[in-house]
Design a protein around this motif. Structure first.
Motif, PDB file in Angstrom:
ATOM      1  N   ILE A 463     -50.084 -54.761 -27.124  1.00 17.46           N
ATOM      2  CA  ILE A 463     -49.359 -55.481 -28.396  1.00 17.46           C
ATOM      3  C   ILE A 463     -47.739 -55.856 -28.225  1.00 17.46           C
ATOM      4  O   ILE A 463     -47.370 -56.889 -28.555  1.00 17.46           O
ATOM      5  N   VAL A 464     -47.208 -54.872 -27.581  1.00 11.93           N
ATOM      6  CA  VAL A 464     -45.625 -55.411 -27.280  1.00 11.93           C
ATOM      7  C   VAL A 464     -45.757 -56.459 -26.358  1.00 11.93           C
ATOM      8  O   VAL A 464     -44.785 -57.412 -26.415  1.00 11.93           O
ATOM      9  N   TRP A 465     -46.695 -56.590 -25.454  1.00  9.91           N
ATOM     10  CA  TRP A 465     -46.632 -57.855 -24.502  1.00  9.91           C
ATOM     11  C   TRP A 465     -46.757 -58.879 -25.055  1.00  9.91           C
ATOM     12  O   TRP A 465     -46.260 -59.954 -24.941  1.00  9.91           O
ATOM     13  N   GLN A 490     -57.423 -63.855 -21.365  1.00  9.99           N
ATOM     14  CA  GLN A 490     -57.606 -62.627 -20.478  1.00  9.99           C
ATOM     15  C   GLN A 490     -56.976 -61.493 -21.297  1.00  9.99           C
ATOM     16  O   GLN A 490     -57.438 -60.403 -20.864  1.00  9.99           O
ATOM     17  N   TYR A 491     -56.043 -61.766 -22.163  1.00 14.02           N
ATOM     18  CA  TYR A 491     -55.543 -60.756 -22.947  1.00 14.02           C
ATOM     19  C   TYR A 491     -56.483 -60.092 -23.917  1.00 14.02           C
ATOM     20  O   TYR A 491     -56.377 -58.650 -23.727  1.00 14.02           O
ATOM     21  N   ILE A 495     -58.141 -55.992 -23.873  1.00 13.71           N
ATOM     22  CA  ILE A 495     -58.176 -55.215 -25.184  1.00 13.71           C
ATOM     23  C   ILE A 495     -59.647 -54.625 -25.024  1.00 13.71           C
ATOM     24  O   ILE A 495     -60.022 -53.374 -25.523  1.00 13.71           O
ATOM     25  N   ILE A 496     -60.569 -55.626 -25.031  1.00  6.27           N
ATOM     26  CA  ILE A 496     -61.886 -55.064 -25.112  1.00  6.27           C
ATOM     27  C   ILE A 496     -62.204 -54.050 -23.863  1.00  6.27           C
ATOM     28  O   ILE A 496     -62.859 -53.016 -24.242  1.00  6.27           O
ATOM     29  N   GLN A 497     -61.901 -54.408 -22.723  1.00 10.31           N
ATOM     30  CA  GLN A 497     -62.287 -53.134 -21.623  1.00 10.31           C
ATOM     31  C   GLN A 497     -61.401 -52.141 -22.063  1.00 10.31           C
ATOM     32  O   GLN A 497     -61.900 -51.199 -21.410  1.00 10.31           O
ATOM     33  N   LEU A 498     -60.384 -52.118 -22.518  1.00 12.22           N
ATOM     34  CA  LEU A 498     -59.581 -50.903 -22.879  1.00 12.22           C
ATOM     35  C   LEU A 498     -60.308 -49.977 -23.836  1.00 12.22           C
ATOM     36  O   LEU A 498     -60.402 -48.916 -23.747  1.00 12.22           O
ATOM     37  N   VAL A 520     -62.876 -54.196 -31.530  1.00 13.84           N
ATOM     38  CA  VAL A 520     -63.337 -55.050 -30.306  1.00 13.84           C
ATOM     39  C   VAL A 520     -64.167 -56.224 -30.649  1.00 13.84           C
ATOM     40  O   VAL A 520     -63.977 -57.503 -29.868  1.00 13.84           O
ATOM     41  N   VAL A 521     -64.977 -56.300 -31.632  1.00 15.55           N
ATOM     42  CA  VAL A 521     -65.685 -57.689 -31.951  1.00 15.55           C
ATOM     43  C   VAL A 521     -64.704 -58.661 -32.463  1.00 15.55           C
ATOM     44  O   VAL A 521     -64.707 -59.816 -32.222  1.00 15.55           O
ATOM     45  N   ASN A 522     -63.680 -58.503 -33.239  1.00 15.94           N
ATOM     46  CA  ASN A 522     -62.753 -59.598 -33.510  1.00 15.94           C
ATOM     47  C   ASN A 522     -61.928 -59.895 -32.374  1.00 15.94           C
ATOM     48  O   ASN A 522     -61.866 -61.079 -32.331  1.00 15.94           O
ATOM     49  N   HIS A 523     -61.619 -59.106 -31.434  1.00 12.17           N
ATOM     50  CA  HIS A 523     -60.825 -59.674 -30.092  1.00 12.17           C
ATOM     51  C   HIS A 523     -61.970 -60.471 -29.241  1.00 12.17           C
ATOM     52  O   HIS A 523     -61.549 -61.494 -28.799  1.00 12.17           O
TER      53      HIS A 523
END
Length: 694
Positions: A463-465, A490-491, A495-498, A520-523
């Motif tokens: 989020i900070v990035w 890719q961002y 997030i999803i992979q995290l 996850v779904v929204n990202h």
């Protein structure tokens, strides 16, 4: 009284005068029968009492003419036997050839002459073909044609290999070589030809695959438009300077060939459905790949241009559907970079390459290709591009697709000509994948057991990035550049992979589970919208092969965790049709299509008949081909390998830790970026929304 010969004899009774047995002077006058018989007995050869003839030590069956007439034993010595020498008739000592021996000798001589004749005929043919080949080389050099011959001679290829390449009949012997005079002429012609090419800045100097300078220029421009801003593996300005000057500091023939091979993936277009043309493009790509690999066999693997060649070779082979081979090239590039001792390029250029390779290796590992812990050629705590003046070297970008488009180097101002922000994007790309690299280390167990704090700290860093992005990169409205769009895509994948592994914890509270599913779904839906935007602006024919992996990850998250949502059918159609378009340039899209299809079957989501017919042969791709294309039978995260690395109380601690991050508030979902898509059937208040909407 009878007179007997008193010539001195040896103890054996043989005469010592001439080696011949002696006889009585007048044997007929003898009156003593006993004496007469004795003398007679001594005078007969072969008797023990008389003198004997001396027999040669060795006897030949083919005696000389003199010995045959005398019926004497002959030793067969040539040119004269011992008996003839002793009798001083050396000159008349001759031998007759035996009929059987003469026949055998004649047969052997005939066979020898036949072999010699065959050898001479072969030599005649070889010399004739060799002379024809030499004339071909000299003629081509004089006319400025067949430039490929020059580099092949420089690399020391045999005449046979060059003749086969020219489409001629193979020369029978590979040991033939040019005469010294011809070699000198060829060497002089090569030097003069290279000087002319460098003076004219002819791109054909770097490759033997094509003699069309415009084609090579077109491929180079395609690469710098669509691939280089996404995967910045070298400094463009330094490369182009060496490319024009014929310098090998920032450029090499292997590097140019692999760049052209990569751009061959972008030559396809929906306007050209001719199978013969597609086959020709594939053949051209294969030739560029093989030429680059052949050159790398003799290159120094420690040079930066060699490392960059292997990194781009990863992208080429990955796009071609050879993931196993591709991963080995990228691993070699990274290990060579780590072991590199000397620097032949500037510190700024090598910094760009180092961060580019780290980013590429990390993104490939976390995009579903290997899911293995990557090694870092540079410290992940270092500041990317710290020694590069980003604001001072940014160039221009415009949408180049065809040779008829405006020249990149002229900087012609048109509606598409904008500031590229390529260096800035590459810098932020490296910063993003520093966090991804840390995420990999956490989930692989390198930081100990995975805790709720470690996961949420990583989420906070993402989020900070995103908040720290410059205004030029933060917005994806108003026709963003392709590499900026890919950065945002890719961002969301990161997030999803995290967050996705947390959804498989058994002790996760229902409230936490719903919040994570929503996030996850929204990202994923935001990422799919960005891909849709990319497709409408640039099509799916001009992208990186890793973007296809991002596509399946994002679409998979939508259909997996929101299978009954309103957007699921559109997501399924979008993913399969986009991969179908991607197959035109990137064969790896076929295996990805089959993987996504198998995931839909597992999720019990039907595939419409028209989409099944569209997929065609991809639906029959087997597990072995999937392994060869992607190194794994699926693109999905190996959840079963990640869960054992998590703390037993992670699910319990997650909600408490999350409440502290959110400040104890339970805000409603705002109408920002995160509210573009809602989880179907749920209108819940979610604490995670306060960070998602950043």
């Amino acid at each position: 009284m009878t007179r007997i010969d008193t010539t001195a004899t040896d103890s054996s009774g043989q005469s010592m005068q001439d080696g011949q047995p002696s006889s009585p002077t007048n044997p007929t006058t003898s009156t003593n029968p006993t004496t007469s018989d004795q003398v007679s007995s001594q005078s007969r050869p072969g008797t023990s009492a008389g003198r004997r003839r001396k027999v040669p030590n060795s006897v030949t069956p083919n005696a000389c003419i003199n010995c045959k007439k005398a019926r004497a034993k002959c030793d067969g010595i040539k040119p004269a036997c011992r008996r003839c020498v002793q009798r001083h008739v050396r000159d008349s000592c001759h031998y007759e050839i035996h009929a059987k021996t003469a026949k055998e000798q004649m047969i052997r001589e005939i066979q020898r002459l036949q072999r010699k004749n065959e050898y001479l005929e072969e030599e005649k043919d070889s010399l004739g073909e060799k002379n024809s080949w030499i004339e071909k080389i000299l003629h081509s050099l004089k006319d400025g044609q067949d430039i490929e011959i020059i580099d092949r001679l420089k690399r020391g290829e045999s005449p046979q290999a060059i003749a086969e390449w020219l489409g001629r009949l193979s020369i029978r012997s590979d040991k033939q070589a040019l005469s010294p005079r011809t070699e000198h002429q060829v060497s002089q012609a090569i030097q003069q030809y290279h000087r002319i090419m460098i003076e004219n800045q002819d791109p054909r100097y770097w490759t033997n695959v094509s003699t069309e300078a415009k084609l090579i220029e077109h491929l180079i421009k395609l690469y710098f438009t669509w691939i280089h801003p996404v995967h910045m593996l070298f400094d463009q300005e330094h490369f182009m300077s060496s490319f024009k000057d014929g310098s090998y500091v920032y450029c090499s023939s292997a590097l140019v060939n692999i760049i052209c091979a990569m751009s061959c993936h972008l030559l396809h277009d929906t306007r050209d459905d001719d199978e013969q043309t597609k086959s020709g493009i594939e053949s051209l790509r294969t030739q560029f790949i093989n030429e680059s690999k052949c050159l790398m066999e003799h290159a120094d693997p420690g040079r930066m241009t060699s490392i960059q060649t292997y990194a781009i070779m990863f992208l080429v082979e990955l796009g071609s559907g050879h993931g196993l081979i591709a991963s080995s090239h990228l691993r070699w590039a990274q290990e060579s970079l780590i072991a590199k001792q000397t620097s032949e390029q500037s510190s700024e250029a090598e910094e760009v390459a180092a961060w580019g390779i780290l980013t590429l290796h990390t993104s490939s590992a976390w995009s579903g290709l290997t899911f293995q812990k990557p090694c870092a050629p540079v410290s992940t705590h270092a500041n990317p591009f710290a020694n590069i003046a980003i604001d001072q070297i940014e160039g221009r970008w415009h949408m180049y697709q065809e040779p008829s488009d405006s020249n990149l180097e002229l900087g012609y101002q048109n509606t598409d000509d904008r500031k590229s922000f390529a260096i800035l994007t590459a810098c932020e790309h490296a910063k993003l994948y520093r966090i991804v690299h840390e995420c990999i280390l956490v989930y692989c167990g390198s930081r100990g057991k995975v805790s709720a704090n470690s996961v949420l700290d990583l989420y906070h860093r993402y989020i900070v990035w995103k908040d720290a992005l410059s205004p030029d990169l933060r917005s994806v409205e108003d026709q963003p550049l392709p590499h900026i769009l890919f950065l945002h895509i890719q961002y969301h994948v990161a997030i999803i992979q995290l967050l996705q592994p947390l959804l498989h914890l058994d002790d996760l509270y229902q409230e936490s589970h719903e919040q994570l599913v929503w996030a996850v779904v929204n990202h994923a839906k935001i990422g799919v919208e960005l891909l849709t935007q990319y497709k409408s602006m640039y099509t799916n024919f001009y992208l990186s092969p890793l973007q296809l992996f991002c596509l399946v990850h994002l679409c998979d998250a939508v259909v997996r965790y929101d299978g009954h949502g309103d957007t699921t059918p559109r997501t399924v159609e979008f993913c399969l049709t986009s991969l179908e378009e991607g197959k035109v340039g990137y064969p790896v899209a076929g295996p990805l299509q089959q993987m996504f299809r198998l995931s839909l079957i597992e999720y019990d989501i039907p595939v419409p008949d028209e989409l099944e017919r569209m997929i065609g042969v991809s639906a029959h791709i087997g597990s072995e081909e999937l392994l060869g294309a992607c190194t794994r039978p699926t693109y999905r995260q190996p959840i079963a390998q990640i869960l054992p690395n998590m703390k037993a109380d992670l699910g319990h601690d997650f909600i408490n830790r999350w409440q502290r991050i959110a400040g104890g508030r339970s805000p409603e979902v705002s109408h920002g970026e995160g509210s573009r898509s809602k989880l179907h059937g749920r209108g819940k208040r979610v604490e995670i929304g306060s960070l998602l909407n950043k």
